[in-house]
Design an enzyme around this catalytic site. Structure first.
Site, mmCIF file in Angstrom:
data_model
loop_
_atom_site.group_PDB
_atom_site.id
_atom_site.type_symbol
_atom_site.label_atom_id
_atom_site.label_comp_id
_atom_site.label_asym_id
_atom_site.label_seq_id
_atom_site.Cartn_x
_atom_site.Cartn_y
_atom_site.Cartn_z
ATOM 1 N N SER A 35 -6.276 25.833 -69.516
ATOM 2 C CA SER A 35 -5.113 25.224 -68.868
ATOM 3 C C SER A 35 -5.549 24.019 -68.023
ATOM 4 C CB SER A 35 -4.390 26.288 -68.039
ATOM 5 O OG SER A 35 -3.098 25.854 -67.696
ATOM 6 N N ASP A 54 2.737 30.566 -76.110
ATOM 7 C CA ASP A 54 2.418 30.148 -74.741
ATOM 8 C C ASP A 54 3.710 29.752 -74.031
ATOM 9 O OD1 ASP A 54 1.539 28.529 -72.477
ATOM 10 O OD2 ASP A 54 -0.431 28.507 -73.428
ATOM 11 N N HIS A 58 -0.156 32.530 -72.588
ATOM 12 C CA HIS A 58 -1.041 31.702 -71.759
ATOM 13 C C HIS A 58 -2.015 32.539 -70.924
ATOM 14 C CE1 HIS A 58 -1.934 27.687 -70.252
ATOM 15 N NE2 HIS A 58 -1.888 28.091 -68.997
#
Lengths: 275, 275
Positions: A145, A221, A253
């Site tokens: 991320s 996600d 995610h």
């Protein structure tokens, strides 16, 4: 350096240290996993940069990197995601300030006094780990991320320092995302020209990456709109960048996603760092 | 049953549920990992009982069981360690009350209204998971610390219901330990005859275990004095109990220890449950 904790893991040692950082002008915490092979000689090292709200601890306990790192004989460094402390600027939002350093050197108040995570990773912490642990000067870098953003941008801008690159669900085009515009304007100011050096897609367009690139992205996600993997995929195709973006069906995610592909990434780096 | 969270993990699904428990007379939470093989037919199931202060969540995120469970096609159930809630009795100490159910049916106030973890695991939750998930009626059981105590005592007393048994650093002789005497006297009263049914070493002496038994114990465990692995080792030798106690050099009591040997235990159970 002060040892905060040390635990044997897969025959190696998972240790957490704190140290006084010159770059960030505060006490910083990081974790290092040394595989059993490090007892007999220096090993290559994989840097794992974490995402928003994380510390050095999330990937260390939930990422599941140690088993593969022990199998392949690779050390793993888990830095924190920002400077921290009562004297360090912060914001009530989860995505700005402490826990959200975005791997830049801030130039604006109130951030510029401490928020220098780019230099911290690229220079200071690199020197510290090379000096203190049995490591080869062979570095791979990955992250999740915000940390995927950090990995790609840092590797492309320091291709002499990193031999392999991958990312898990990176923030791929922050100059066009609310995960990016907010932070880059706060840390660097409104001149968007200064942002370009921190955008994976734009950096890839300008410089490419010297090797091949592995990106894993969960198809389910919950932050796809903010991550913008399509911008990176488009740029890789346009630029004929060697590598692969794998869209992983059903994955979200979370660290369950990272954990599920941790071994693939460790293997990816181990193979490239041994060449 | 209510779904609290669901995440894909190693091609399977890691899900957290809550449900209204008749046995504990409160809302209870548990997690189930279903490996990819469960999509094509029922799979055997491994129960993982957690230790003091843990919930369903610790082993689910830090134990690293999913990768091996997906490789071997085994489901894993992660129950909570006690009843919980504002209306449920508790104690300020970390080792009594909520988070410290000790896998007994309490007979004393204020605990007996809700603290019935023995029946909850052996009967109610077993029925729930068999009814709701694609599971074979083939069960293995393991656990860590207080959960290792739970695994051994529950398996020996319900040998018809469990086909395989292992433990990580179990509380091995609670009737002679401060991890045991305090809780057993609080939950069951001062008549030590009622404690015998909850002491792994004493149960092994009386009944043995029908199969072979795998125990992993860290040599640098900070709680060796409370766990008393030597009592269990002595009894296994005395009774010629098939199995092995492995003293693992350098390992402590943490989840880094559990994680390092999770694959061995999943493999141990998978082999025995497939016979």
């Amino acid at each position: 350096m002060k040892v905060i904790s040390q635990n044997r893991s897969f025959g190696g040692e998972q240790t957490v240290y704190s140290h006084s950082s010159e770059t960030c002008d505060c006490e910083m915490t990081f974790a290092v996993y040394l595989p059993p092979q490090a007892k007999s000689g220096p090993v290559p090292v994989l840097w794992y940069l974490s995402g928003l709200t994380c510390t050095h601890e999330n990937a260390m306990t939930k990422g599941g990197f140690q088993e593969a790192a022990a199998d392949y004989g690779v050390a793993v460094v888990f830095p924190d995601t920002s400077p921290r402390g009562d004297n360090v600027a912060d914001d009530d939002a989860y995505d700005l300030g402490q826990g959200a350093g975005f791997y830049v050197n801030a130039t604006r108040d109130p951030w510029r006094a401490h928020f220098r995570m780019y230099d911290y990773i690229v220079d200071e912490l690199r020197d510290i780990v090379l000096k203190n642990f049995p490591l080869q000067d062979r570095h791979g870098i990955t992250g999740h991320s915000m940390g995927g953003h950090g990995a790609i941008t840092i590797a492309i801008r320091n291709a002499d320092k990193f031999g392999s690159l991958s990312a898990f669900a990176p923030i791929a085009h922050p100059t066009r995302s609310d995960w990016g515009r907010k932070q880059l304007s706060s840390y660097l100011g409104d001149d968007e020209n200064t942002w370009v050096a921190h955008d994976a897609t734009l950096l890839l367009e300008e410089h490419g990456w010297k090797g091949d690139l592995l990106i894993d992205q969960g198809a389910d996600d919950q932050f796809l709109d903010l991550l913008k993997p399509e911008a990176l995929a488009n740029m890789m195709a346009k630029r004929r960048q060697p590598g692969q973006i794998r869209i992983q069906e059903g994955y979200d995610h979370s660290y369950f996603f990272v954990n599920s592909f941790a071994r693939d990434h460790v293997e990816w780096h181990a193979e490239r760092l041994s060449q």
